[in-house]
Design an enzyme around this catalytic site. Structure first.
Site, short mmCIF file in Angstrom:
data_model
loop_
_atom_site.label_atom_id
_atom_site.label_comp_id
_atom_site.label_asym_id
_atom_site.label_seq_id
_atom_site.Cartn_x
_atom_site.Cartn_y
_atom_site.Cartn_z
N HIS A 15 3.90 -46.67 -29.36
CA HIS A 15 3.63 -46.01 -30.64
C HIS A 15 4.00 -46.96 -31.78
CE1 HIS A 15 7.92 -45.41 -31.46
NE2 HIS A 15 8.06 -44.96 -30.24
N ASP A 45 13.21 -36.80 -11.56
CA ASP A 45 14.20 -37.62 -10.85
C ASP A 45 15.61 -37.10 -11.15
OD1 ASP A 45 16.07 -40.04 -10.43
OD2 ASP A 45 14.18 -40.72 -9.58
N SER A 65 10.71 -45.38 -25.17
CA SER A 65 9.34 -45.55 -25.66
C SER A 65 8.76 -46.86 -25.14
CB SER A 65 9.32 -45.55 -27.19
OG SER A 65 9.71 -44.31 -27.69
#
Length: 431
Positions: free
Chosen positions: A242, A368, A383
């Site tokens: 992003h 997980d 990110s």
């Protein structure tokens, strides 16, 4: 007569309802069929529509005289690399949409997962804004503007002494004397060095006198993120997934250049509903850069790596086309401690079949147990973490759900790869 008029009215409304239903169905189905579709050799895909729509495949037939078949269930069995066209037809006669199908070999990339520090520059401090200064005579002065300083400039040195921290600029101003006349600055703008001179202005501030330059400066660090992947042939990389927001607060500048350095993770703040967590990373803006950022886009940061540093010998994997991303189990690669990359289980719970590049292409859920225990789910600093499914790179982590940190968004790998290739082509033409 009245009965006949009522009957005709009912029939008219019924016919109108059917027509509206058919038109709505046609429009919705047509919208869901993409204009372009990329497939990998050997991939099988089925596209289905309902009456009154049907598909007609326009590609070389074994019998050229045969009439093209109209089908509502189109099975695409891909073979060798090729391009062909599929027509979406109404009542088997009226073409209303064209679908361009391309069968191509996927691009092979190296998946990332490394924690990186993103810096505006590995040297100097960044000028994030300029401002007027009121001198001791109450005259409004513009020392930075008169000197030619602009937001986005990197201040590298004052009087030939290197500057790497905001405090060092303050030191020069505290020790400046009027007899020095002007300070000599070395700045970097668009990767070019410039020599400027500036005369500090004496002001009255907080009950005392002090010299000011009329600039806002900030340390060049933008934060910690994750390297998504890189091309082993060109060494172009993609990260974060992003856009980097402006740095420097309200007087910030767009992050359209910069560098990446390696970061070590020395702590984790777990995410909670309504309170996103984060990785606590250590890196220095003065570290040797391992990559140069060329562009900051809505799909992440892109640039080139230094070959000597990223020669890991990792086996390349294919970058998936959007058509190959499915709901189901997957993994993300990311760092939780130090610099060691771990592989953690997630589940892709929704895929958005996007016809054009967009940022939120899938929803993932962390499954997980180790990742849930350590982080609570997706946290800041993840990110860009690559998402791997069936041995392919299918996307990268981008955003967390604020009210449910076990879930988050991912951008599709095809859009990230396309953005990287476009940036590489632009850079090649410019050179």
């Amino acid at each position: 007569m009245r009965f006949c008029r009522k009957t005709v009215g009912y029939l008219f409304r019924a016919c109108l309802t059917v027509i509206v239903f058919i038109i709505s169905s046609v429009l919705i189905q047509s919208f869901l069929i993409p204009k372009q579709l990329k497939l990998s050799p050997g991939q099988k895909m089925v596209l289905s529509v309902n009456f009154p729509l049907g598909f007609q495949m326009n590609r070389p037939q074994s019998n050229p005289q045969a009439r093209p078949e109209i089908t509502r269930n189109l099975v695409l069995n891909t073979g060798q690399s090729q391009k062909y066209q599929v027509l979406l037809k109404l009542f088997g006669r009226i073409p209303i949409k064209k679908l361009q199908v391309e069968v191509a070999n996927p691009t092979m990339i190296i998946p990332g997962g490394q924690s990186i520090g993103v810096v505006f520059s590995s040297q100097g401090v960044v000028v994030v804004g300029t401002l007027p200064v009121i001198d001791v005579s109450r005259v409004r002065r513009f020392p930075a503007r008169e000197a030619g300083i602009k937001p986005g400039d990197i201040l590298l040195a004052i009087n030939n002494i290197p500057i790497n921290h905001v405090e060092e600029v303050e030191y020069f101003l505290r020790n400046y004397t009027k007899k020095e006349q002007k300070l000599r600055l070395i700045i970097k703008r668009n990767n070019q060095l410039k020599n400027l001179e500036i005369r500090p202005v004496l002001t009255v501030k907080d009950g005392g006198k002090r010299y000011m330059l009329g600039i806002f400066v900030d340390d060049p660090a933008a934060g910690v993120g994750t390297l998504s992947f890189y091309d082993p042939e060109t060494l172009w990389f993609a990260g974060l997934g992003h856009r980097i927001a402006k740095i420097g607060g309200r007087n910030g500048i767009d992050f359209n250049q910069g560098e990446i350095v390696m970061a070590n993770i020395n702590g984790i703040r777990r995410g909670l509903p309504g309170k996103p967590g984060e990785k606590i990373g250590i890196f220095q803006g003065t570290q040797i850069a391992v990559g140069q950022i060329k562009k900051n886009t809505r799909f992440g940061i892109y640039g080139t790596l230094k070959k000597a540093f990223f020669n890991f010998g990792t086996t390349p994997i294919p970058a998936a086309f959007n058509s190959q991303v499915n709901v189901g189990n997957a993994e993300i690669y990311t760092v939780l401690k130090g610099s060691r990359i771990g592989k953690y289980k997630v589940k892709i719970i929704k895929v958005f079949r996007q016809h054009s590049p967009r940022d939120k292409g899938m929803v993932i859920k962390v499954t997980d147990p180790v990742l849930l225990r350590e982080t609570g789910g997706i946290i800041q600093g993840m990110s860009g973490s690559p998402i791997i499914q069936n041995g392919r790179l299918v996307g990268a982590v981008t955003h967390v759900f604020v009210n449910d940190p076990t879930k988050g968004y991912g951008v599709l790998a095809e859009w990230m790869l396309k953005e990287m290739q476009n940036q590489a082509k632009t850079a090649k033409k410019a050179s």
